[in-house]
Design an enzyme around this catalytic site. Structure first.
Site, short mmCIF file in Angstrom:
data_model
loop_
_atom_site.label_atom_id
_atom_site.label_comp_id
_atom_site.label_asym_id
_atom_site.label_seq_id
_atom_site.Cartn_x
_atom_site.Cartn_y
_atom_site.Cartn_z
N GLU A 154 8.51 -4.26 11.07
CA GLU A 154 8.95 -2.94 10.58
C GLU A 154 9.28 -2.02 11.75
OE1 GLU A 154 6.45 -1.08 7.64
OE2 GLU A 154 7.60 0.78 7.70
N ASP A 192 0.84 -1.21 0.00
CA ASP A 192 0.00 0.00 0.00
C ASP A 192 0.88 1.26 0.00
OD1 ASP A 192 0.89 -0.09 2.60
OD2 ASP A 192 -1.09 0.17 3.52
N LYS A 213 -1.41 -9.41 2.69
CA LYS A 213 -0.72 -8.97 3.91
C LYS A 213 -1.64 -8.01 4.65
CE LYS A 213 2.87 -5.87 3.87
NZ LYS A 213 2.30 -4.78 4.66
O1 KIV Z 1 3.47 -1.15 1.62
C1 KIV Z 1 4.64 -1.48 1.77
O2 KIV Z 1 5.52 -1.17 0.95
C2 KIV Z 1 4.99 -2.27 2.96
C3 KIV Z 1 6.44 -2.54 3.22
C4 KIV Z 1 7.09 -1.31 3.71
C5 KIV Z 1 6.63 -3.68 4.13
O3 KIV Z 1 4.13 -2.64 3.69
#
Ligand code: KIV
Length: 291
Positions: free
Chosen positions: A194, A57, A125
């Site tokens: 993260e 996202d 995710k």
């Molecule tokens: O959206 C994204 O790029 C992420 C990464 C930073 C893990 O969730």
């Protein structure tokens, strides 16, 4: 335009079970995940041999120009996932569930995730720990594999008071371990960590059997992820501390485009080699018309 990449024919496509089984402490190589948002970036990262492509996202910020990740919708995510999936990468395609697509009910969560799977994602995710357990269970019941995301979760930026390193004391570190175990127990096949101190990431990594994939979480994770635009220096914004830039493509692109503009303005582009020419007899026939 013809594809510029030739996929390595000996490379086995990555699957959810193969990722789930990866653990550095058991002697496996760390996983490599990079974001991509369209066909061109997907072909590039896949040719480089990454294990997972995350259609994150972060799309909201690096592609769509928003200030944070909260504005991107399920439909926008699906549009970009489809572009990535059409390239049929060997890497596993992870589709990020955007904010408010998995917060209301289990039924909503499954239907939103299904939209990303139908677009071509092989798993989804989502951000958050113990309180997401019912959603993770509903998704895995619907045969949708789930990657968790803990620590600095950008969709909680208002609740966290900004993008801040998390789990900086022992109580918060132990809560993070409990969250990771809850996600694993609910069925997550991998967990992104993260923005947490490296010792905390190690504790979490040692506490679960599924792989952890770090971003700003130090070296003890079972893999690392970076955003495509950060890694390649496609933006001139100051990157976060955890970013290592492997190229300065923003500078290269500005330089190339400035030279193109100068060539057009000075009459040096296009030249004879970039121009289609009539055969001599047709040119002569045409010249008779003109006279
Ligand atoms: O959206 C994204 O790029 C992420 C990464 C930073 C893990 O969730």
């Amino acid at each position: 335009m013809a594809p510029t990449t030739a996929p390595d024919p000996s490379r086995k496509p990555r699957t959810v079970p193969s990722v789930r089984g990866t653990k550095v402490r058991r002697g496996d190589e760390p996983l490599v995940m990079v974001t991509a948002y369209d066909a061109s970036s997907a072909r590039t990262v896949d040719e480089a041999g990454v294990d997972l492509i995350l259609v994150g996202d972060s799309l909201a910020m690096v592609v769509l120009g928003h200030e944070d990740t909260l504005s991107v919708t399920v439909q926008e995510m699906a549009h970009h996932i489809a572009a990535v999936a059409r390239t049929r990468p060997g890497a596993l395609v992870v589709g990020d569930l955007p904010w408010m697509s998995y917060h209301v009910s289990e039924a909503d969560t499954v239907m939103n995730a299904a939209e990303l799977i139908r677009a071509g994602a092989q798993c989804v995710k989502l951000e958050g720990g113990t309180k997401r357990v019912p959603m993770v269970e509903a998704l895995t019941d619907a045969e949708i594999p789930v990657m968790g995301h803990l620590g600095l979760t950008p969709q909680s930026m208002h609740a966290m008071g900004g993008f801040r390193v998390q789990a900086k004391d022992s109580a918060a570190a132990l809560a993070l371990v409990a969250d990771a175990k809850a996600l694993e127990h609910a069925g997550c096949f991998a967990i992104v960590l993260e923005g947490v101190p490296d010792a905390v990431a190690k504790l979490v990594t040692d506490s679960v059997e599924v792989p952890t994939i770090g971003i700003g979480a130090g070296t003890h994770c079972d893999g690392q992820v970076l955003v495509y635009h950060d890694l390649l220096g496609l933006e001139d914004r100051r990157p976060a501390k955890f970013v290592r830039r492997y190229a300065d493509q923003h500078r290269d692109a500005v330089d190339a485009l400035s030279r193109f503009a100068a060539d057009v303005r000075g009459g040096a582009f296009p030249g004879p080699e970039e121009t289609y020419h009539l055969s001599e007899d047709q040119a002569e026939a045409l010249s008779l018309y003109g006279s």
